[in-house]
Design a protein around this motif. Structure first.
Motif, short mmCIF file in Angstrom:
data_model
loop_
_atom_site.label_atom_id
_atom_site.label_comp_id
_atom_site.label_asym_id
_atom_site.label_seq_id
_atom_site.Cartn_x
_atom_site.Cartn_y
_atom_site.Cartn_z
N ASP A 88 -5.03 1.93 -2.66
CA ASP A 88 -5.19 1.74 -1.22
C ASP A 88 -5.38 0.28 -0.83
OD1 ASP A 88 -5.08 4.50 -0.84
OD2 ASP A 88 -7.23 4.72 -1.14
N THR A 89 -5.66 -0.59 -1.81
CA THR A 89 -5.92 -1.99 -1.48
C THR A 89 -5.24 -2.91 -2.50
OG1 THR A 89 -7.95 -2.14 -2.82
CG2 THR A 89 -8.18 -1.39 -0.53
N SER A 142 -6.56 5.79 3.83
CA SER A 142 -6.53 6.15 2.43
C SER A 142 -5.62 7.33 2.13
CB SER A 142 -7.95 6.48 1.95
OG SER A 142 -7.92 7.03 0.66
N ARG A 143 -4.96 7.30 0.97
CA ARG A 143 -4.14 8.41 0.53
C ARG A 143 -5.02 9.64 0.27
NH1 ARG A 143 -0.94 8.45 -3.68
NH2 ARG A 143 -0.16 6.34 -3.36
N ASN A 199 0.82 -1.20 0.00
CA ASN A 199 0.00 0.00 0.00
C ASN A 199 0.86 1.26 0.00
OD1 ASN A 199 -2.44 -1.53 0.16
ND2 ASN A 199 -2.09 -1.77 2.36
N HIS A 200 0.24 2.40 -0.32
CA HIS A 200 0.98 3.65 -0.46
C HIS A 200 1.70 4.05 0.82
CE1 HIS A 200 -1.62 6.38 1.91
NE2 HIS A 200 -2.53 5.50 1.61
#
Length: 338
Positions: free
Chosen positions: A173-174, A332-333, A155-156
């Motif tokens: 994100d996933t 989440s980004r 993930n980021h």
């Protein structure tokens, strides 16, 4: 015996802090066919509980995914227990790189639909057709070729604090979203050498199979992921191609691989790679925060969360009523620090 924990988290953390022995943090996984995941789960929980094992384990029809800690004096017994299971006989146990022994404080073994949520519904997809393993030495050799494509399947927020030199981030994100994105991003590179990697190997192994399923030819995945690579590179005196921190999904939130700090505090912008969770119980956002900002915001991600965190516990509970959990726990980004 009860096959689940009945002691409060607060009490368990006190017990962990007072343990007079060292613990070792271990991760392992195996794709295998488990006919009755619930029965396997119960038997596994009972055997690991006897060894005072803590951690988080997922069991599914497709196999097992485990991150655990065990008292150092029980390590050999744990290994023998695992090796006594047919499909785990000789399994590689990834030993944590930067370990304080405080990674887990309770044992949780859960049955899931899959050990890695992948979103794959194609019945012809077969994990038996996966990419080729590469060890630390081979990885470095292939990475030196400018035509090799290195793909980070994490993930980021994992990529942000540490990654291999020249690695491509799949900006999602996933993992379930990353798989089709990786296929699209690399569509013009089907004949190149592609090395996929992740933390311990479980995601990149599945990703390599998915790439082959979608017509890619020369797909590799890093054996044991970043953890095994780091241990072997250090043991063998190889050049360290990973820069920064390796994010881990336990209370440590990261293990130092190199001294490079490649990310920044999300609040002030200063170089920093320390992840934390916002202390506001109505938020718990995972973000990067330096020591100065931790003091300034009392461990919170924003002034609004800081204000809420300062309220009496009862008032905080009232504010959280009716708030969807998805809004409270958001890595989440797209979620920005105020």
């Amino acid at each position: 015996m009860a096959l689940h924990n009945r002691v409060s988290a607060a009490e368990l953390k006190i017990r962990l802090a007072n343990e007079p022995f060292k613990r070792v943090t271990i991760s392992f996984y195996q794709y295998a066919k488990i006919p009755d995941p619930q029965l396997f789960r119960d038997q596994l929980y009972e055997s690991l509980f006897q060894l005072n094992t803590f951690g988080r384990i997922y069991v599914a029809h497709e196999g097992i995914n485990a991150q655990i800690s065990v008292p150092d004096h029980h390590f050999e017994a744990l290994k023998q227990q695992l090796y006594a299971i047919d499909f785990l006989n000789g399994i590689r146990l990834n030993i944590a790189v930067d370990d304080d022994g405080k990674s887990f404080f309770v044992l949780k073994v859960k049955v899931r639909d899959k050990i890695v949520a992948d979103g794959i519904e194609d019945p012809t997809f077969d994990m038996a057709n996966r990419g080729r393993y590469v060890d630390a030495g081979t990885f470095n050799e292939l990475a030196a070729d400018p035509d090799t494509v290195i793909v980070d399947m994490r993930n980021h927020y994992e990529y942000e604090v540490g990654h291999f030199e020249g690695a491509i981030e799949v900006p999602s994100d996933t993992f379930r979203d990353q798989l089709p994105m990786a296929v699209d991003m690399l569509a013009d590179k089907k004949d190149k050498n592609i090395i996929m990697y992740c933390t311990g190997g479980i995601r990149c192994e599945k990703a390599s199979a998915y790439m082959l399923h979608n017509g890619f030819k020369n797909v590799f995945h890093l054996e044991g992921g970043i953890i095994e690579y780091t241990n072997k590179a250090r043991q063998q005196g190889l050049p360290m191609k990973f820069k920064g921190k390796n994010f881990v999904f336990d209370d440590r939130l990261g293990e130092r691989i190199s001294e490079d700090i490649i990310s920044h505090c999300h609040q002030c912008g200063e170089p920093c790679d320390t992840h934390t969770n916002c202390l506001n119980d109505g938020c718990h956002l995972l973000f990067i925060q330096c020591e100065s900002c931790a003091k300034k915001y009392d461990g919170c991600c924003s002034e609004s969360c800081q204000t809420t965190h300062a309220l009496p516990v009862e008032e905080q509970a009232e504010l959280r009523k009716g708030v969807e959990k998805g809004l409270m726990f958001n890595k989440s980004r797209r979620r920005k620090i105020e």
